[in-house]
Design a protein around this motif. Sequence first.
Motif, PDB file in Angstrom:
ATOM      1  N   UNK A   1      40.847  46.015  25.557  1.00 32.08           N
ATOM      2  CA  UNK A   1      39.445  45.607  25.552  1.00 32.08           C
ATOM      3  C   UNK A   1      39.032  45.068  26.921  1.00 32.08           C
ATOM      4  N   UNK A   2      39.888  44.243  27.516  1.00 35.14           N
ATOM      5  CA  UNK A   2      39.593  43.686  28.836  1.00 35.14           C
ATOM      6  C   UNK A   2      39.609  44.770  29.915  1.00 35.14           C
ATOM      7  N   UNK A   3      40.452  45.777  29.734  1.00 34.60           N
ATOM      8  CA  UNK A   3      40.480  46.885  30.687  1.00 34.60           C
ATOM      9  C   UNK A   3      39.145  47.615  30.710  1.00 34.60           C
ATOM     10  N   UNK A   4      38.541  47.768  29.543  1.00 36.10           N
ATOM     11  CA  UNK A   4      37.219  48.416  29.475  1.00 36.10           C
ATOM     12  C   UNK A   4      36.130  47.501  30.022  1.00 36.10           C
ATOM     13  N   UNK A   5      36.185  46.236  29.636  1.00 36.76           N
ATOM     14  CA  UNK A   5      35.145  45.287  30.026  1.00 36.76           C
ATOM     15  C   UNK A   5      35.099  45.076  31.539  1.00 36.76           C
ATOM     16  N   UNK A   6      36.266  45.012  32.162  1.00 38.51           N
ATOM     17  CA  UNK A   6      36.355  44.688  33.582  1.00 38.51           C
ATOM     18  C   UNK A   6      36.695  45.894  34.440  1.00 38.51           C
TER      19      UNK A   6
ATOM     20  N   UNK B   1      37.991  37.052  40.838  1.00 40.30           N
ATOM     21  CA  UNK B   1      38.773  36.252  41.782  1.00 40.30           C
ATOM     22  C   UNK B   1      40.196  36.038  41.267  1.00 40.30           C
ATOM     23  N   UNK B   2      40.324  35.736  39.974  1.00 38.89           N
ATOM     24  CA  UNK B   2      41.642  35.459  39.401  1.00 38.89           C
ATOM     25  C   UNK B   2      42.539  36.696  39.450  1.00 38.89           C
ATOM     26  N   UNK B   3      42.011  37.859  39.053  1.00 39.41           N
ATOM     27  CA  UNK B   3      42.817  39.079  39.038  1.00 39.41           C
ATOM     28  C   UNK B   3      43.138  39.539  40.456  1.00 39.41           C
ATOM     29  N   UNK B   4      42.186  39.410  41.366  1.00 36.60           N
ATOM     30  CA  UNK B   4      42.437  39.788  42.757  1.00 36.60           C
ATOM     31  C   UNK B   4      43.465  38.876  43.404  1.00 36.60           C
ATOM     32  N   UNK B   5      43.447  37.602  43.045  1.00 36.00           N
ATOM     33  CA  UNK B   5      44.436  36.659  43.565  1.00 36.00           C
ATOM     34  C   UNK B   5      45.838  37.040  43.111  1.00 36.00           C
ATOM     35  N   UNK B   6      45.976  37.408  41.853  1.00 32.55           N
ATOM     36  CA  UNK B   6      47.279  37.866  41.353  1.00 32.55           C
ATOM     37  C   UNK B   6      47.712  39.140  42.069  1.00 32.55           C
ATOM     38  N   UNK B   7      46.770  40.048  42.274  1.00 33.14           N
ATOM     39  CA  UNK B   7      47.082  41.299  42.971  1.00 33.14           C
ATOM     40  C   UNK B   7      47.511  41.028  44.411  1.00 33.14           C
ATOM     41  N   UNK B   8      46.849  40.083  45.052  1.00 29.82           N
ATOM     42  CA  UNK B   8      47.175  39.741  46.434  1.00 29.82           C
ATOM     43  C   UNK B   8      48.588  39.178  46.543  1.00 29.82           C
ATOM     44  N   UNK B   9      48.967  38.341  45.591  1.00 26.14           N
ATOM     45  CA  UNK B   9      50.336  37.816  45.580  1.00 26.14           C
ATOM     46  C   UNK B   9      51.354  38.952  45.487  1.00 26.14           C
ATOM     47  N   UNK B  10      51.115  39.881  44.572  1.00 28.08           N
ATOM     48  CA  UNK B  10      52.065  40.976  44.385  1.00 28.08           C
ATOM     49  C   UNK B  10      52.120  41.873  45.619  1.00 28.08           C
ATOM     50  N   UNK B  11      50.960  42.187  46.174  1.00 25.13           N
ATOM     51  CA  UNK B  11      50.943  43.052  47.362  1.00 25.13           C
ATOM     52  C   UNK B  11      51.678  42.403  48.527  1.00 25.13           C
ATOM     53  N   UNK B  12      51.411  41.125  48.772  1.00 24.31           N
ATOM     54  CA  UNK B  12      52.025  40.446  49.912  1.00 24.31           C
ATOM     55  C   UNK B  12      53.520  40.243  49.730  1.00 24.31           C
TER      56      UNK B  12
END
Length: 408
Positions: free
Chosen positions: A103-108, A227-238
């Motif tokens: 559901x969140x995948x569709x919403x966001x 912001x929250x999801x991008x922050x998590x993504x940034x941690x993983x990428x770095x």
Amino acid sequence: MLVRKTSIRLGSVLAAAGLSLALFFSAGPALADAGFQNWVASFRATAAKNGVSGATYDRAFRGVTDIDPEVLEKARYQPEFTAPVWDYFDNRVHENSVAVGRQMARKWKPWLDRIEAKFGVDRHILLAIWSMESNYGEILKNDKVMRSVVRSLATLAYADKRRAKFARTQLIAALKILQSGDIDVSHLTGSWAGAMGHTQFIPTSYQAYAVDADGNGRRDIWTSIPDALATAANLLRKNGWQAGKTWGYEVTLPAGRKFPSGSMSLAKWQSIGVTRVNGKGFPHGSDSAELKVPDGRGGPAFLMTKNFSVIKRYNNADKYALAVGLLADEIAGYGGLVQDWKRPFTKLTFEEKQELQQRLSAHGYYDGKFDGKIGQGSRSAIKAFQVQLGLEPDGHPSMEVLSTLRQR
């Protein structure tokens, strides 16, 4: 995130001041508060040396006059509960967490498209982390869980000898977050150990990885999902996330063979008889992978690749990283485990677990939420019911127990 559970002995902190643990709690708030207030006043100079203005410090501690006793209780009583492996995964990877994730995948989706394009991290991994860390933000609505980060960390810094250094460092970071204007003091909330926002970052990790994805000038992981999801993504990428690759594969092991420890290429693993459960070959055969059998040879087996190790930079535990990977795969529609965990009972669905809790409550054994999560309260209720019926009190959320309750 990135917080380890360890035991605490508050008495050792107070011994230096000639106080017993019993005296500390029985002498009333005045004695405890005076010492805490003195600590707050003295820590102001430490904060200033680390670049925190007096105005920020005073604003942060306005109204913080005493320690948070619930923080100390949670810190003191963190039992090293060695749960069976199935217990950990059943409470995190289930029908509801998968359905809400989809559901969140569709919403966001528009934001996930942007975040995935910018950081190269699979959206389903981010959704799984969101689920694991805050139940898709639901825990942020719980005032019994969320509390003042400043007060929590000050409490630990003052009264928890083992966590004091960690707490002081995190408190300085939290004050700098407040000073930056990313969040105001009334919304600077987190867990008892200072983990913050939808994706539960401790303050120093927030400083290192926080992202203003929505472009409003603030890195707000508390109220901005992007912001929250991008922050998590940034941690993983770095930390080395490999775009376009998986975290690992469920595999079948040939019977009667021992396997080497450490990493080998996927092609090498296949050459010695380790195959994917779906019968397909391994993409990127030159990639290294490590064999993991968290439930022993009779349970599911996995070849873990580089991205599995990267997920562990979020939380350095194999169970955590595997739960993220398995949940992400199910949200994405790849299906669940082929070889299930070894349980000594018949598994319930998520809705059946809720029914189990409801029926235990109706009979006076359980007074918690009907949330389908089997924690200590649910297990204690099951055991009490089993004892009354003369059954073995194993506390398992089984179909056998539910069927018996349905007959009563």
